[in-house]
Design a protein around this motif. Structure first.
Motif, mmCIF file in Angstrom:
data_model
loop_
_atom_site.group_PDB
_atom_site.id
_atom_site.type_symbol
_atom_site.label_atom_id
_atom_site.label_comp_id
_atom_site.label_asym_id
_atom_site.label_seq_id
_atom_site.Cartn_x
_atom_site.Cartn_y
_atom_site.Cartn_z
ATOM 1 N N GLY B 181 -20.833 -23.039 18.510
ATOM 2 C CA GLY B 181 -21.147 -23.879 19.656
ATOM 3 C C GLY B 181 -20.319 -23.536 20.892
ATOM 4 N N ASP B 182 -19.352 -22.651 20.746
ATOM 5 C CA ASP B 182 -18.508 -22.231 21.877
ATOM 6 C C ASP B 182 -18.591 -20.708 22.013
ATOM 7 N N PRO B 183 -19.756 -20.209 22.501
ATOM 8 C CA PRO B 183 -19.959 -18.758 22.505
ATOM 9 C C PRO B 183 -18.928 -17.989 23.339
ATOM 10 N N ASN B 184 -18.478 -18.560 24.443
ATOM 11 C CA ASN B 184 -17.506 -17.825 25.265
ATOM 12 C C ASN B 184 -16.151 -17.734 24.579
ATOM 13 N N GLY B 185 -15.720 -18.866 24.010
ATOM 14 C CA GLY B 185 -14.443 -18.877 23.282
ATOM 15 C C GLY B 185 -14.487 -17.930 22.099
ATOM 16 N N THR B 186 -15.630 -17.912 21.410
ATOM 17 C CA THR B 186 -15.778 -17.035 20.244
ATOM 18 C C THR B 186 -15.797 -15.572 20.680
ATOM 19 N N ALA B 187 -16.469 -15.286 21.806
ATOM 20 C CA ALA B 187 -16.496 -13.911 22.322
ATOM 21 C C ALA B 187 -15.082 -13.435 22.606
ATOM 22 N N LEU B 201 -9.935 -10.597 10.855
ATOM 23 C CA LEU B 201 -10.972 -11.507 10.348
ATOM 24 C C LEU B 201 -11.228 -12.607 11.369
ATOM 25 N N VAL B 202 -12.503 -12.750 11.751
ATOM 26 C CA VAL B 202 -12.882 -13.870 12.619
ATOM 27 C C VAL B 202 -13.930 -14.686 11.869
ATOM 28 N N GLN B 203 -13.508 -15.852 11.407
ATOM 29 C CA GLN B 203 -14.453 -16.753 10.739
ATOM 30 C C GLN B 203 -15.100 -17.617 11.816
ATOM 31 N N ILE B 204 -16.422 -17.659 11.814
ATOM 32 C CA ILE B 204 -17.105 -18.468 12.818
ATOM 33 C C ILE B 204 -17.940 -19.531 12.108
ATOM 34 N N LEU B 205 -17.585 -20.765 12.377
ATOM 35 C CA LEU B 205 -18.369 -21.858 11.804
ATOM 36 C C LEU B 205 -19.715 -21.840 12.523
ATOM 37 N N SER B 206 -20.770 -21.571 11.753
ATOM 38 C CA SER B 206 -22.083 -21.340 12.361
ATOM 39 C C SER B 206 -23.113 -22.138 11.585
ATOM 40 N N PRO B 207 -23.453 -23.333 12.072
ATOM 41 C CA PRO B 207 -24.255 -24.276 11.282
ATOM 42 C C PRO B 207 -25.619 -23.732 10.858
ATOM 43 N N CYS B 208 -26.014 -24.143 9.643
ATOM 44 C CA CYS B 208 -27.361 -23.871 9.153
ATOM 45 C C CYS B 208 -28.154 -25.154 9.352
ATOM 46 N N VAL B 209 -29.001 -25.150 10.370
ATOM 47 C CA VAL B 209 -29.705 -26.399 10.699
ATOM 48 C C VAL B 209 -30.792 -26.716 9.682
ATOM 49 N N GLU B 214 -26.541 -31.562 8.261
ATOM 50 C CA GLU B 214 -25.348 -32.380 8.565
ATOM 51 C C GLU B 214 -24.301 -31.575 9.333
ATOM 52 N N GLN B 215 -24.444 -30.230 9.317
ATOM 53 C CA GLN B 215 -23.457 -29.394 10.021
ATOM 54 C C GLN B 215 -23.597 -29.511 11.545
ATOM 55 N N LYS B 216 -24.687 -30.202 11.980
ATOM 56 C CA LYS B 216 -24.793 -30.460 13.427
ATOM 57 C C LYS B 216 -23.591 -31.273 13.901
ATOM 58 N N ASP B 217 -22.989 -32.003 12.994
ATOM 59 C CA ASP B 217 -21.822 -32.834 13.333
ATOM 60 C C ASP B 217 -20.569 -32.002 13.597
ATOM 61 N N TRP B 218 -20.590 -30.722 13.206
ATOM 62 C CA TRP B 218 -19.397 -29.884 13.386
ATOM 63 C C TRP B 218 -18.940 -29.863 14.845
ATOM 64 N N LYS B 219 -19.947 -29.999 15.733
ATOM 65 C CA LYS B 219 -19.646 -29.952 17.162
ATOM 66 C C LYS B 219 -18.549 -30.956 17.536
ATOM 67 N N ASP B 244 -7.720 -28.548 8.122
ATOM 68 C CA ASP B 244 -8.959 -29.102 7.561
ATOM 69 C C ASP B 244 -10.153 -28.180 7.756
ATOM 70 N N GLY B 245 -9.899 -26.978 8.261
ATOM 71 C CA GLY B 245 -10.991 -26.022 8.445
ATOM 72 C C GLY B 245 -11.677 -26.127 9.786
ATOM 73 N N PHE B 246 -11.168 -26.981 10.656
ATOM 74 C CA PHE B 246 -11.835 -27.155 11.956
ATOM 75 C C PHE B 246 -10.952 -26.791 13.158
ATOM 76 N N ASN B 247 -9.743 -26.291 12.887
ATOM 77 C CA ASN B 247 -8.901 -25.787 13.984
ATOM 78 C C ASN B 247 -9.393 -24.408 14.384
ATOM 79 N N THR B 248 -9.669 -24.221 15.665
ATOM 80 C CA THR B 248 -10.156 -22.917 16.118
ATOM 81 C C THR B 248 -9.083 -22.199 16.917
ATOM 82 N N GLY B 249 -9.272 -20.896 17.053
ATOM 83 C CA GLY B 249 -8.314 -20.089 17.807
ATOM 84 C C GLY B 249 -7.719 -19.004 16.921
#
Lengths: 571, 278
Positions: B181-187, B201-209, B214-219, B244-249
């Motif tokens: 959901g943050d394409p610029n930050g991920t780029a 390694l760059v893990q990108i949380l990428s929801p499967c709609v 329910e992964q829509k809530d990741w935002k 918790d798996g949701f810290n990015t950077g």
């Protein structure tokens, strides 16, 4: 030839230096002008345990063991019965042993062989720095008639790193052994010989396969160790580095095969080596190489199977998986060297073919070829150097999988502007984009098949020798005993044709029919239990009305004498 | 292009193909594709010197959607293919891509050893905690109580794989987490990974709609990590094992030895084979 060869087995406990003595005997013989062959056998212990070196020396080239043994030299009796089936003892065999080694085992005495006991251990103690293998080498040197200067040269070169003292000790040990043999009667001495200025090589089949890869242009290798193929990789590791290539030790065979696909995709001719269990693991990715038309070479050094089987012994039972193990319709190349020096030719040729035809090639070597050492003439340089059809920069409307008449499409190598494409295991259209359309599937299947079947493989597809109404058809390491059996038959006035197939896929049916002209009966020789080669021949080729099979699984090698019996009993 | 023409800085679109992705509308992978091409543009590697390598799965379809060289290979083995390519062609900018099933289950062994080997390349994992292409089975990163798959009707009951902690333990030199959901930050993360030597390694949380709506809530759950990137392996271990798996950077930036053979010729083949002469 065979009448002039001499066969020697040296056995002993691990640490006795059996292999060193055998190697030095072979090397000294080579210096004196004799060709030779050495195979090894050892117990399952990682280190130590009993070991045997089997040597055959001759004024002419030798490529397989004989079916008689002139001399058995047992440094001790430790587990000698383990090698009984490979010894071929009879009343003409001279068995040398230590006077203090205890009772002669039944397996030896029951053969009727002449046993001569020598005070070996006693002599070891009398010579400063004496070792039993050097004493033994001295005894054998005297009996076979090794020239002193050849022995001196080999001892000096083999022990160079250990210093002058070690060299002097060894020479003294050799002399003591030589003197011990003064009164031993033996008629196995070799006639005087010379190399006539021709360069001789000492090489194993596995080293030859590695060198064949290197000479063919391979510069990237991924490796996972497995008996009996490891020496291919161990030879390549330092030598690839010298010529600007590299070897990566992979985490498993699933990785090593895919790493070489990656290397080859980057434009570098790439190869790996393995044996049955590893080949099975590589099969999925072999399909990827075929579908994506990425050239790779896999040298598969066969061992007894299935499963872990008999890792240290030879068999030809990976033929089926090499031919038919890929899923889907996956035309590829399967070749087989038919002698130890031919491991060089066939591997180099296979690199050339894989690169030229952009496909996967499996080279089916085996333990008998790979782990045996031979003294041979220096092999001729070959013109088979990898030459891939690549696309130049900025070619308009470039399509990676364009449907060409030959079936080979120019490949774009990363770094080439305008050639960007995605190689794919998914079926694809000519432009490399995934496609499940029927016409694309058929067109690409046709193309991948055509490029292999239309290619002219020349005369290298088989070695065809001799004339006669009977043909002996074989492949791989059983070729050497077949050749020798035919020589013996010819010496008796018989006429036999030999066909040893080097290219097993794609099948050369027309050339095979041509090779069989005038042949009315065919004897098929192979080392499998389930008659894999026989069934392959019946499935793909027209055979004469009369066909006979002589097959046996490993671990015991085929010998010339038993093949000669098959020929004679059928004439 | 003539020599007088000014060199124009590449744009992300230069690295995109005109091929329409197979992905479902709303799939996070669209934005990851965009981030990968933006990263190539930021680094400015000419596209003929870029390669995107993948295995099998929804996200592994990504190479065809770029305009660079690529390889869509076999399931689980993007990393060995990328390794072979990069080791033999070190001048290329090699990016391996794929999903959590491809990378951590069937490719788990290769993942661990690619971290260890530390070849200079980037591994982008689009993590949606599900096998999408086979219509929704639990993956190694799926929570044990997720029971929406016919294959595991009671949930897997087994602990999820911790890719970042394992990468750290195995020897990866750069570890980051992004969100599709943050394409610029991920780029930016991917570009930083390309700049950093060794295995990144760059893990990108990428929801499967489709299979994990329910992964829509990741935002609302993801957040930039509060702490700067560390090169201290102990601190990195602690944060990776406790988050918790949701810290990015960027979560770890090391200086481990990079695997980079010299590829320099010192002898001819004739000299090498002369050693067989007796």
């Amino acid at each position: 030839m065979s009448a002039e060869t001499i066969s020697i087995a040296v056995t002993g406990a691990g640490g006795a230096g059996v292999m060193t003595a055998g190697q030095m005997l072979l090397d000294a013989g080579a210096k004196a002008g004799w060709y030779g062959l050495m195979t090894r056998s050892s117990g399952p212990q990682i280190r130590g345990g009993e070991a045997a070196a089997f040597l055959r020396m001759s004024p002419g080239p030798v490529n397989c063991g004989d079916d008689k043994l002139h001399i058995l030299f047992a440094f001790d009796w430790m587990n000698v019965e383990r090698f009984a089936a490979e010894l071929f003892l009879n009343s003409d065999t001279l068995v040398l042993c230590d006077s203090d080694a205890g009772e002669v085992p039944n397996v030896i005495s029951s053969s009727g062989a002449r046993v001569v006991a020598l005070p070996l251990k006693k002599t070891v103690k009398e010579v400063e720095g004496g070792r039993i293998n050097m004493i033994g080498l001295g005894v054998l040197g005297k009996l076979v008639g090794l020239p002193d200067e050849a022995v001196d040269a080999v001892i000096s070169s083999a022990l160079k790193k250990k210093g002058q003292e070690a060299i002097d000790f060894s020479k003294a040990g050799y002399k003591a052994g030589f003197d011990l043999a003064a009164n031993v009667e033996c008629d196995a001495a070799l006639s005087a010989c010379s190399t006539d200025g021709v360069e001789r090589w000492g090489i194993s089949g596995n080293e030859a396969a590695g060198l064949g890869g290197l000479k063919g242009g391979v510069r990237f290798v991924a490796a996972y160790p497995i008996t009996p193929a490891t020496e291919v990789l161990e030879w390549l590791a330092p030598n690839l580095e010298k010529v600007g290539g590299t070897l990566v030790q992979a985490e498993d065979e699933l990785a090593s095969i895919v790493q070489i696909i990656g290397g080859s995709f980057g434009g570098t001719p790439s190869m790996t080596a393995t044996s049955g269990p590893g080949l099975a693991l590589m099969m999925e990715a072999m399909g990827l190489a075929v579908a994506s038309e990425t050239p790779i070479v896999v040298v598969n050094v066969q061992r007894g199977g299935p499963s872990t089987g008999i890792p240290t012994k030879s068999e030809q039972s990976d033929l089926n998986i090499a031919l038919h193990g890929l899923h889907g319709d996956a035309p590829h190349i399967v070749t087989a060297p038919n002698s130890i020096p031919d491991c060089l030719f066939t591997t180099q040729w296979s690199v050339f073919l894989a690169e030229r035809l952009q496909t996967a090639a499996i080279v089916l070597s085996d333990q008998a070829l790979g782990q045996s050492r031979v003294v041979c003439d220096k092999p001729a340089d070959l013109a088979f150097i990898a030459k891939r059809d690549v696309v130049e920069a900025n070619v308009e409307n470039y399509e990676r999988y364009s449907v060409t008449a030959s079936g080979v499409s120019p490949m774009a190598i990363p770094g080439t502007p305008g050639g960007e494409y995605v190689a794919d295991g998914l079926e694809h259209a000519p432009n490399a984009r995934p496609s499940s359309a029927a016409e694309d599937h058929i067109e690409q299947l046709d193309k991948r098949d055509r490029k292999l079947t239309q290619f002219d493989y020349g005369n290298h597809w088989a070695d065809i020798e001799g004339e006669g109404e009977m043909a002996v058809i074989t492949w791989g390491s059983t070729t050497a005993p077949v050749r020798e059996a035919i020589e013996r038959a010819e010496a008796k006035g018989m006429k036999i044709r030999m066909i040893s197939m080097r290219l097993l896929m794609p099948m050369q049916t027309e050339k095979f029919a041509e090779a069989l002209k005038g042949v009315t009966k065919a004897l098929v020789i192979e080392q499998t239990h389930s008659k894999q080669f026989f069934h392959y021949l019946k499935a793909y080729y027209d055979l004469p009305a009369e066909v006979k099979l002589f097959n046996r699984p490993g671990p015991l090698p085929m010998r010339p004498g038993e093949i000669l019996e098959q020929i004679e009993s059928w004439s | 292009m003539t020599s007088e023409t000014a060199v124009v800085a590449p744009k992300a679109r230069d690295y995109k193909s005109d091929y329409k992705p197979v992905w479902c509308p709303g799939c996070g992978d669209f934005s990851v594709l965009s981030s990968v091409t933006k990263a190539f543009a930021e680094i400015g590697t000419p596209k003929e010197n870029c390669a995107v390598i993948s295995g099998i799965g929804c996200s592994s379809r990504i190479p065809a959607y770029t305009s660079v060289y690529g390889f869509h290979g076999v399931h689980g083995r993007a990393l060995p293919l990328a390794t072979g390519l990069k080791v033999s062609r070190p001048e290329l900018n090699v990016v391996a891509t794929g999903g959590d099933g491809d990378g951590f289950s069937i490719g788990g062994n290769h993942f661990m050893h690619a971290c260890r080997r530390n070849v200079d390349m980037v591994y982008v994992v689009m993590d949606n905690e599900v096998y999408g292409m086979t219509k929704g089975q639990a993956s190694p990163t799926t929570a044990p109580d997720w029971d929406k798959s016919k294959l595991t009707p009671h949930g897997t009951g087994i602990n999820p794989f911790q890719p970042l902690a394992i990468a750290l333990a195995a020897g990866a030199n750069f570890i980051a987490r992004g969100f599709s959901g943050d394409p610029n930050g991920t780029a930016k993360l991917i570009a930083d990974a390309m700049k950093h030597p060794g295995f990144s390694l760059v893990q990108i949380l990428s929801p499967c709609v489709t299979f994990r709506p329910e992964q829509k809530d990741w935002k609302g759950m993801v957040r930039p990590a509060e702490i700067e990137a560390t090169s201290d392996i102990g601190r990195a271990a602690r944060r990776l094992m406790t988050d918790d798996g949701f810290n990015t950077g960027i979560l770890y930036k090391g200086s481990r030895n990079v695997y980079r053979p010299a590829l320099e010729e010192s002898e001819t083949v004739a000299e090498v084979e002369a050693t067989f002469a007796l």
